[in-house]
Write an enzyme that holds these catalytic residues in place. Structure first.
Site, PDB file in Angstrom:
ATOM      1  N   LYS A  33       0.528  -1.598  -0.152  1.00  0.00           N
ATOM      2  CA  LYS A  33       0.025   0.307   0.008  1.00  0.00           C
ATOM      3  C   LYS A  33       1.055   0.986  -0.159  1.00  0.00           C
ATOM      4  N   GLY A  38       9.530  -2.591   0.855  1.00  0.00           N
ATOM      5  CA  GLY A  38      10.492  -2.799   2.049  1.00  0.00           C
ATOM      6  C   GLY A  38      10.360  -2.106   3.662  1.00  0.00           C
ATOM      7  N   CYS A  41      10.954  -1.662   8.435  1.00  0.00           N
ATOM      8  CA  CYS A  41      12.618  -2.187   8.672  1.00  0.00           C
ATOM      9  C   CYS A  41      13.556  -1.485   7.666  1.00  0.00           C
ATOM     10  N   LYS A  50      19.674   2.659  11.926  1.00  0.00           N
ATOM     11  CA  LYS A  50      20.956   2.556  12.262  1.00  0.00           C
ATOM     12  C   LYS A  50      21.499   3.173  11.393  1.00  0.00           C
ATOM     13  N   GLY A 114      -4.524  -4.138   0.253  1.00  0.00           N
ATOM     14  CA  GLY A 114      -4.889  -5.328   0.161  1.00  0.00           C
ATOM     15  C   GLY A 114      -5.603  -5.879   0.992  1.00  0.00           C
ATOM     16  N   ILE A 184      13.274   0.881  21.412  1.00  0.00           N
ATOM     17  CA  ILE A 184      13.191   2.282  20.340  1.00  0.00           C
ATOM     18  C   ILE A 184      14.261   3.564  21.017  1.00  0.00           C
ATOM     19  N   GLY A 185      13.979   3.774  22.177  1.00  0.00           N
ATOM     20  CA  GLY A 185      13.282   4.427  22.642  1.00  0.00           C
ATOM     21  C   GLY A 185      15.277   4.992  23.436  1.00  0.00           C
ATOM     22  N   HIS A 445      43.376 -12.456  17.765  1.00  0.00           N
ATOM     23  CA  HIS A 445      43.712 -11.833  19.067  1.00  0.00           C
ATOM     24  C   HIS A 445      45.113 -10.316  18.524  1.00  0.00           C
TER      25      HIS A 445
HETATM   26  P1  FAD Z   1       6.737  -4.513   8.050  1.00  0.00           P
HETATM   27  O1  FAD Z   1       7.945  -4.406   8.066  1.00  0.00           O
HETATM   28  O2  FAD Z   1       5.401  -3.736   9.295  1.00  0.00           O
HETATM   29  O3  FAD Z   1       5.610  -4.566   7.366  1.00  0.00           O
HETATM   30  C1  FAD Z   1       4.698  -4.365   6.302  1.00  0.00           C
HETATM   31  C2  FAD Z   1       4.761  -4.209   5.410  1.00  0.00           C
HETATM   32  O4  FAD Z   1       2.960  -4.468   4.861  1.00  0.00           O
HETATM   33  C3  FAD Z   1       4.077  -2.261   4.985  1.00  0.00           C
HETATM   34  O5  FAD Z   1       5.465  -1.716   3.845  1.00  0.00           O
HETATM   35  C4  FAD Z   1       2.689  -1.821   4.681  1.00  0.00           C
HETATM   36  O6  FAD Z   1       2.911  -0.716   3.914  1.00  0.00           O
HETATM   37  C5  FAD Z   1       1.959  -2.695   4.164  1.00  0.00           C
HETATM   38  N1  FAD Z   1       0.841  -2.848   4.340  1.00  0.00           N
HETATM   39  C6  FAD Z   1       0.230  -3.376   5.922  1.00  0.00           C
HETATM   40  N2  FAD Z   1      -1.164  -3.592   5.235  1.00  0.00           N
HETATM   41  C7  FAD Z   1      -1.391  -3.527   3.530  1.00  0.00           C
HETATM   42  C8  FAD Z   1      -2.600  -4.336   3.175  1.00  0.00           C
HETATM   43  N3  FAD Z   1      -3.630  -4.325   3.283  1.00  0.00           N
HETATM   44  N4  FAD Z   1      -2.248  -4.363   1.410  1.00  0.00           N
HETATM   45  C9  FAD Z   1      -1.054  -3.608   1.186  1.00  0.00           C
HETATM   46  N5  FAD Z   1       0.397  -3.228   2.483  1.00  0.00           N
HETATM   47  C10 FAD Z   1      -0.155  -3.447   3.650  1.00  0.00           C
HETATM   48  N6  FAD Z   1      14.230  -5.267  13.720  1.00  0.00           N
HETATM   49  C11 FAD Z   1      15.675  -5.064  13.849  1.00  0.00           C
HETATM   50  O7  FAD Z   1      15.539  -6.988  13.473  1.00  0.00           O
HETATM   51  N7  FAD Z   1      16.423  -4.648  13.895  1.00  0.00           N
HETATM   52  C12 FAD Z   1      16.749  -3.414  13.757  1.00  0.00           C
HETATM   53  O8  FAD Z   1      17.563  -2.713  14.193  1.00  0.00           O
HETATM   54  C13 FAD Z   1      15.006  -2.971  14.260  1.00  0.00           C
HETATM   55  N8  FAD Z   1      15.126  -1.797  14.065  1.00  0.00           N
HETATM   56  C14 FAD Z   1      14.101  -1.138  14.456  1.00  0.00           C
HETATM   57  C15 FAD Z   1      13.745   0.389  14.047  1.00  0.00           C
HETATM   58  C16 FAD Z   1      13.125   1.258  15.417  1.00  0.00           C
HETATM   59  C17 FAD Z   1      12.541   2.584  14.322  1.00  0.00           C
HETATM   60  C18 FAD Z   1      11.326   0.127  14.666  1.00  0.00           C
HETATM   61  C19 FAD Z   1      10.099   1.101  14.482  1.00  0.00           C
HETATM   62  C20 FAD Z   1      11.356  -0.933  13.789  1.00  0.00           C
HETATM   63  C21 FAD Z   1      12.398  -1.931  14.575  1.00  0.00           C
HETATM   64  N9  FAD Z   1      12.745  -2.997  13.592  1.00  0.00           N
HETATM   65  C22 FAD Z   1      14.142  -4.122  14.369  1.00  0.00           C
HETATM   66  C23 FAD Z   1      11.724  -4.268  13.845  1.00  0.00           C
HETATM   67  C24 FAD Z   1      11.119  -4.891  12.552  1.00  0.00           C
HETATM   68  O9  FAD Z   1      11.118  -3.241  12.102  1.00  0.00           O
HETATM   69  C25 FAD Z   1      10.139  -5.494  12.038  1.00  0.00           C
HETATM   70  O10 FAD Z   1       9.996  -6.194  13.396  1.00  0.00           O
HETATM   71  C26 FAD Z   1       9.623  -5.771  10.781  1.00  0.00           C
HETATM   72  O11 FAD Z   1       9.989  -4.211   9.927  1.00  0.00           O
HETATM   73  C27 FAD Z   1       8.891  -6.558  10.768  1.00  0.00           C
HETATM   74  O12 FAD Z   1       8.937  -6.937   8.915  1.00  0.00           O
HETATM   75  P2  FAD Z   1       7.154  -7.076   8.580  1.00  0.00           P
HETATM   76  O13 FAD Z   1       7.344  -7.586   7.160  1.00  0.00           O
HETATM   77  O14 FAD Z   1       6.606  -8.331   9.440  1.00  0.00           O
HETATM   78  O15 FAD Z   1       6.230  -5.770   8.742  1.00  0.00           O
HETATM   79  P1  NAD Z   2       9.446  -2.100  23.856  1.00  0.00           P
HETATM   80  O1  NAD Z   2       9.037  -3.111  24.035  1.00  0.00           O
HETATM   81  O2  NAD Z   2      10.747  -2.567  23.299  1.00  0.00           O
HETATM   82  O3  NAD Z   2       9.858  -1.122  24.973  1.00  0.00           O
HETATM   83  C1  NAD Z   2       8.587  -0.430  25.378  1.00  0.00           C
HETATM   84  C2  NAD Z   2       9.049   0.528  26.507  1.00  0.00           C
HETATM   85  O4  NAD Z   2       8.205   0.443  27.470  1.00  0.00           O
HETATM   86  C3  NAD Z   2       8.906  -1.062  27.757  1.00  0.00           C
HETATM   87  O5  NAD Z   2      10.345  -1.249  28.740  1.00  0.00           O
HETATM   88  C4  NAD Z   2       8.168  -0.987  28.773  1.00  0.00           C
HETATM   89  O6  NAD Z   2       8.198  -1.300  30.100  1.00  0.00           O
HETATM   90  C5  NAD Z   2       7.859   0.269  28.426  1.00  0.00           C
HETATM   91  N1  NAD Z   2       6.692   0.901  28.935  1.00  0.00           N
HETATM   92  C6  NAD Z   2       5.251  -0.223  28.078  1.00  0.00           C
HETATM   93  N2  NAD Z   2       4.261   1.292  28.479  1.00  0.00           N
HETATM   94  C7  NAD Z   2       4.883   2.090  29.039  1.00  0.00           C
HETATM   95  C8  NAD Z   2       4.150   3.100  29.478  1.00  0.00           C
HETATM   96  N3  NAD Z   2       2.598   3.652  29.538  1.00  0.00           N
HETATM   97  N4  NAD Z   2       4.903   4.550  30.294  1.00  0.00           N
HETATM   98  C9  NAD Z   2       6.291   3.985  30.458  1.00  0.00           C
HETATM   99  N5  NAD Z   2       6.489   2.994  30.285  1.00  0.00           N
HETATM  100  C10 NAD Z   2       6.421   2.307  29.167  1.00  0.00           C
HETATM  101  O7  NAD Z   2       8.996  -1.640  22.588  1.00  0.00           O
HETATM  102  P2  NAD Z   2       9.678  -0.309  21.238  1.00  0.00           P
HETATM  103  O8  NAD Z   2      10.781   0.254  22.404  1.00  0.00           O
HETATM  104  O9  NAD Z   2       8.603   0.594  20.998  1.00  0.00           O
HETATM  105  O10 NAD Z   2      10.034  -1.133  20.145  1.00  0.00           O
HETATM  106  C11 NAD Z   2       8.889  -1.844  19.419  1.00  0.00           C
HETATM  107  C12 NAD Z   2       9.111  -2.812  18.520  1.00  0.00           C
HETATM  108  O11 NAD Z   2      10.131  -2.474  17.747  1.00  0.00           O
HETATM  109  C13 NAD Z   2      10.175  -4.041  19.503  1.00  0.00           C
HETATM  110  O12 NAD Z   2       9.160  -4.914  19.977  1.00  0.00           O
HETATM  111  C14 NAD Z   2      10.926  -3.963  19.030  1.00  0.00           C
HETATM  112  O13 NAD Z   2      11.620  -5.375  18.839  1.00  0.00           O
HETATM  113  C15 NAD Z   2      11.126  -3.420  18.063  1.00  0.00           C
HETATM  114  N6  NAD Z   2      12.289  -2.934  17.399  1.00  0.00           N
HETATM  115  C16 NAD Z   2      13.220  -3.591  17.667  1.00  0.00           C
HETATM  116  C17 NAD Z   2      14.992  -3.001  16.985  1.00  0.00           C
HETATM  117  C18 NAD Z   2      16.084  -3.996  17.219  1.00  0.00           C
HETATM  118  O14 NAD Z   2      15.843  -4.899  17.526  1.00  0.00           O
HETATM  119  N7  NAD Z   2      17.232  -3.158  17.693  1.00  0.00           N
HETATM  120  C19 NAD Z   2      15.097  -1.512  17.608  1.00  0.00           C
HETATM  121  C20 NAD Z   2      13.499  -0.704  17.502  1.00  0.00           C
HETATM  122  C21 NAD Z   2      12.875  -1.391  17.496  1.00  0.00           C
END
Ligand code: FAD
Ligand code: NAD
Length: 467
Positions: A33, A38, A41, A50, A114, A184-185, A445
């Site tokens: 959509k 991509g 991610c 990153k 979709g 994320i935080g 090393h």
């Molecule tokens: P998504 O990547 O969310 O993709 C879903 C896709 O489906 C989207 O493009 C959306 O537009 C599309 N879509 C949804 N509904 C429809 C529909 N009805 N019709 C057509 N298209 C549709 N994970 C890591 O492993 N390492 C990291 O370093 C990392 N960093 C992150 C940093 C941030 C800021 C965030 C927010 C997430 C991060 N994640 C990381 C998590 C990671 O991005 C997700 O776990 C991953 O993208 C999930 O993949 P997915 O394919 O399930 O869904």
């Molecule tokens: P998270 O689940 O990692 O962390 C959320 C945090 O918010 C937890 O520590 C929780 O205790 C706290 N929390 C929940 N409700 C709260 C409230 N009301 N007040 C204060 N604290 C509260 O979620 P995220 O950081 O938003 O990331 C979302 C997802 O994206 C994660 O599941 C993570 O796996 C994925 N992600 C992965 C990476 C990576 O792999 N490096 C990077 C970014 C995001």
């Protein structure tokens, strides 16, 4: 249009599933959509975060450690527009790469939203409102997740923001409140903290990254404190208000009535993400979801409707790109009649802060709870020649092995380059290796990887050589 497999969503789950289906000879389409492929991610997640983590780390080092390395710099400045433009370019290159992969694998990309008409017919609605229909034998739902921001947070995308908006800030804010001390935080807080923003974290639990190893949490918190982070652990947010030029957050101590206010330029809400299935038409075909809106799947990632599968963030489990990818390959191979397998216990988790945190397998807490006898070995980075040479001495490696069999059950690392180092632990654990195995493998090393060997030596009978 008639396909063997139609994938809905082009994130790391969806596009990888489509590639594997095509490799296996299945006629495949992918529906997306958004304007670019991509998913989260590549567009607003792993890759852009990153890119900014790397840029901010360069600035931080130039500002804080270059002098000690004997490198003098004058007039060091942050050009936020350039930093965000570079990030956008990195994203663009990556999403173009997915376009290329779709073409190379002869996958039809259908631009639009979709939604199911029935289990074998999907409607695609383009942005101009025009519709088309796709006939499909099997469907893989890979629609991912979106930030979970309850209404009470008054999200406005301007001062009260999610990670998506944080990746677009073209200034160095003076102050930022981060609600949620999770991945994320800590990652996006680090980006701005390194650039000079005062970061204040409000976390409900008693420690940051609460699902990871306790010692790793503690070390990361210490390091981030060193960067200037302020932490309000065991606190919750009562209200968030955009006052125009700033944001005011009312915070309450978790176990008391004590309430205070914090003011900042931005409030980043990072308290988790939720599965996205809006207007997908699941009700049309009777696919069920759990109490958190995640699609129910069986051990083959098949929904309760035969032929309809779901993978990645939209189903249970870690919300990680590499988990989504593994599931994409799994479903494609299952559809093609193979017998794939995923070891969910060995999906590594990484936090890309500095020091990085990386883990695989069980934590000590989980082993204790399960009554599994274990022994722990640890090795600190400050005892490592390589870490001292590069002034990256924050951190440690912890190896948890079964008390009787010596099989490695969990590895927890915090320190420089542990995001890459954890791969060795995953490989050893996939082969059910022991601490003794790692202790006897020759590690180059001086490298950071020696910390893993030393921690394994420590676990096998306190035989660490440099501690
Ligand atoms: P998504 O990547 O969310 O993709 C879903 C896709 O489906 C989207 O493009 C959306 O537009 C599309 N879509 C949804 N509904 C429809 C529909 N009805 N019709 C057509 N298209 C549709 N994970 C890591 O492993 N390492 C990291 O370093 C990392 N960093 C992150 C940093 C941030 C800021 C965030 C927010 C997430 C991060 N994640 C990381 C998590 C990671 O991005 C997700 O776990 C991953 O993208 C999930 O993949 P997915 O394919 O399930 O869904
Ligand atoms: P998270 O689940 O990692 O962390 C959320 C945090 O918010 C937890 O520590 C929780 O205790 C706290 N929390 C929940 N409700 C709260 C409230 N009301 N007040 C204060 N604290 C509260 O979620 P995220 O950081 O938003 O990331 C979302 C997802 O994206 C994660 O599941 C993570 O796996 C994925 N992600 C992965 C990476 C990576 O792999 N490096 C990077 C970014 C995001």
């Amino acid at each position: 249009m008639k396909y063997d497999v139609t994938v809905i969503g082009s994130g790391p789950g969806g596009y990888v599933a489509a590639i594997r289906c095509a490799q296996l000879g299945l006629k495949t389409a992918i529906i997306e959509k958004n304007a670019t492929l991509g998913g989260t991610c590549l567009n607003v997640g792993c890759i852009p975060s990153k890119a900014l983590l790397d840029s901010s780390e360069h600035y931080h080092n130039a500002h804080k450690t270059f002098k000690e390395h004997g490198i003098q710099l004058d007039n060091l400045k942050v050009d936020m527009n350039q930093m965000i433009d570079r990030k956008a370019k990195v994203v663009e290159e990556n999403v173009k790469g997915i376009d290329f992969l779709m073409k190379k694998n002869k996958i039809d990309v259908l631009a639009g939203y979709g939604s199911f008409i029935n289990a074998n017919t999907i409607q695609v609605t383009a942005t101009d409102g025009s519709t088309s229909e796709v006939q499909t034998d099997k469907t893989i739902i890979a629609t991912g997740s979106v930030p979970n921001i309850p209404e009470a947070f008054n999200f406005d995308g301007k001062r009260i923001i999610s990670s998506t908006e944080a990746l677009e800030i073209r200034e160095v804010p003076k102050r930022m409140i981060v609600v949620g001390g999770g991945v994320i935080g800590m990652e996006l807080g680090s980006v701005f903290g390194r650039l000079g923003t005062e970061i204040e974290v409000v976390e409900y639990m008693e420690r940051i990254i609460p699902t990871m190893d306790k010692d790793c949490s503690k070390q990361l918190q210490r390091s981030l404190k060193g960067l200037g982070f302020k932490f309000h652990l065991k606190h919750l947010v009562k209200s968030v208000k955009n006052t125009g030029k700033s944001v005011v957050v009312e915070v309450q101590k978790r176990d008391s009535d004590e309430v205070f206010e914090i003011k900042a330029d931005y409030c980043l809400v990072s308290i988790g993400r939720k599965a996205f299935t809006d207007k997908l038409g699941l009700e049309q075909i009777g696919v069920t979801t759990d109490e958190r809106g995640r699609i129910d799947v069986d051990a083959h990632l098949q929904t309760n409707v035969p032929g309809v599968f779901a993978i990645g963030d939209v189903v249970k489990g870690a919300m990680l790109a590499h988990k989504a990818e593994e599931e994409g390959v799994f479903v494609a191979e299952f559809i093609a009649g193979q017998k794939p397998h995923i070891n969910y216990d060995l999906i590594p988790g990484v936090v890309y802060t500095w020091p990085e945190v990386a883990a695989v397998g069980h934590t000590e807490e989980a082993l204790k709870k399960a009554g599994i006898p274990y022994k722990a070995g640890k090795f600190p980075f400050k005892a490592l020649g390589r870490a001292r040479a590069s002034m990256d001495t924050d951190g440690m490696v912890k190896v948890l092995a079964h008390k009787e069999t010596d099989e490695i059950l969990g590895v927890h690392m915090v320190g420089a380059r542990t995001a890459d180092m954890i791969a060795e632990a995953v490989a050893v654990m996939e082969f059910r290796g022991s601490a003794e195995d790692v202790a006897r493998i020759c590690h180059a090393h001086p490298t950071y990887t020696e910390a893993f060997k030393e921690a394994a030596l420590d676990a096998t009978g306190k035989r660490a050589l440099h501690m």
